[in-house]
Enzyme design. Structure first.
Site, PDB file in Angstrom:
ATOM      1  N   CYS A   1       0.829  -1.279   0.027  1.00 24.02           N
ATOM      2  CA  CYS A   1       0.047   0.000  -0.064  1.00 24.02           C
ATOM      3  C   CYS A   1       0.852   1.340  -0.167  1.00 24.02           C
ATOM      4  O   CYS A   1       1.861   1.248  -0.480  1.00 24.02           O
ATOM      5  CB  CYS A   1      -0.893  -0.111   1.287  1.00 24.02           C
ATOM      6  SG  CYS A   1      -0.076  -0.007   2.927  1.00 24.02           S
ATOM      7  N   ALA A   2       0.441   2.226   0.677  1.00 26.85           N
ATOM      8  CA  ALA A   2       1.435   3.569   0.634  1.00 26.85           C
ATOM      9  C   ALA A   2       2.585   3.378   1.541  1.00 26.85           C
ATOM     10  O   ALA A   2       3.630   3.556   0.980  1.00 26.85           O
ATOM     11  CB  ALA A   2       0.413   4.608   0.979  1.00 26.85           C
TER      12      ALA A   2
END
Lengths: 71, 154
Positions: free
Chosen positions: B90-91
């Site tokens: 993800c981020a």
């Protein structure tokens, strides 16, 4: 923290808070700014031009510095 | 007559041990991984899943990744092979950690989670971020400066 700053800077800086997941138009805007990560903060001058960008979890001091630089 | 059998058995054991060592060296243990492990797993055909939002994915993503936002993952993963290696990112690693726990609870055996997310990825990226950033959107203001906060609930 952002809510507190929003109150403090009312009339000086307009806060636009966008959930990129639930707001498709906001998501497209984020893509337009080249946002790759959330949270991200984009700062625009009164002419609409981008002045600053903060990415990730940021401190209140960082946000204040960028907000103050807009004035 | 017994010696040839023993030699054959010994050779067989050695070959087996070498094969096991080679296989274990080629595949990292499930769990948190780094950029090098992701590259290796991707080249071996692992499914690379970006669990961020569609907007984040459109901005930039790791080459070869597919986008399945975290909230859509349970349904999407229902039909996947439980033995298939799956790399999540993800981020910065929060959402992929939740995704990894979810897939493990569904019975997936080889779940990998990119430590630090795409924020620390140094490899090739795909997506339109660079093009979009070259021409930032025109935003109307009311004459005062504006601060946008882009966020998700995850």
């Amino acid at each position: 923290m952002v809510d507190r700053l929003k109150t403090e800077y009312e009339g000086v800086v307009e806060f636009r808070i966008i959930n990129v997941e639930s707001d498709p138009e906001g998501g497209r805007l984020a893509s337009g700014f080249g946002i790759q990560y959330v949270p991200s903060f984009v700062f625009l001058g009164s002419d609409g031009n981008q002045k600053d960008l903060l990415v990730g979890e940021v401190s209140e001091e960082q946000l204040r510095a960028s907000l103050d630089a807009l004035q | 007559m017994k010696r040839p059998h023993l030699i054959g058995l010994a050779i067989g054991v050695v070959v087996l041990v070498v094969a096991v060592i080679a296989l274990s060296a080629g595949a990292p243990a499930p769990g948190l991984i780094g950029n090098g492990d992701l590259t290796r797993l991707g080249s071996e055909g692992a499914r690379i899943v970006d669990v961020r939002t569609a907007a984040e994915f459109a901005g930039a993503h790791i080459e070869g990744a597919e986008n399945i936002p975290l909230r859509d993952l349970p349904q999407a993963a229902e039909g996947w092979d439980r033995a298939e290696p799956i790399v999540l990112y993800c981020a910065v690693g929060d959402r992929s950690s939740s995704a990894a726990e979810l897939l493990q609870s569904m019975g997936f055996e080889r779940v990998y989670d990119l430590s630090g997310g795409i924020a620390q990825w140094e490899g090739a990226l795909a997506g339109g971020a660079q093009t979009a950033a070259a021409e930032p959107p025109q935003v109307a203001t009311s004459g005062t400066p504006v601060m946008y906060e882009f966020y998700t609930d995850w």
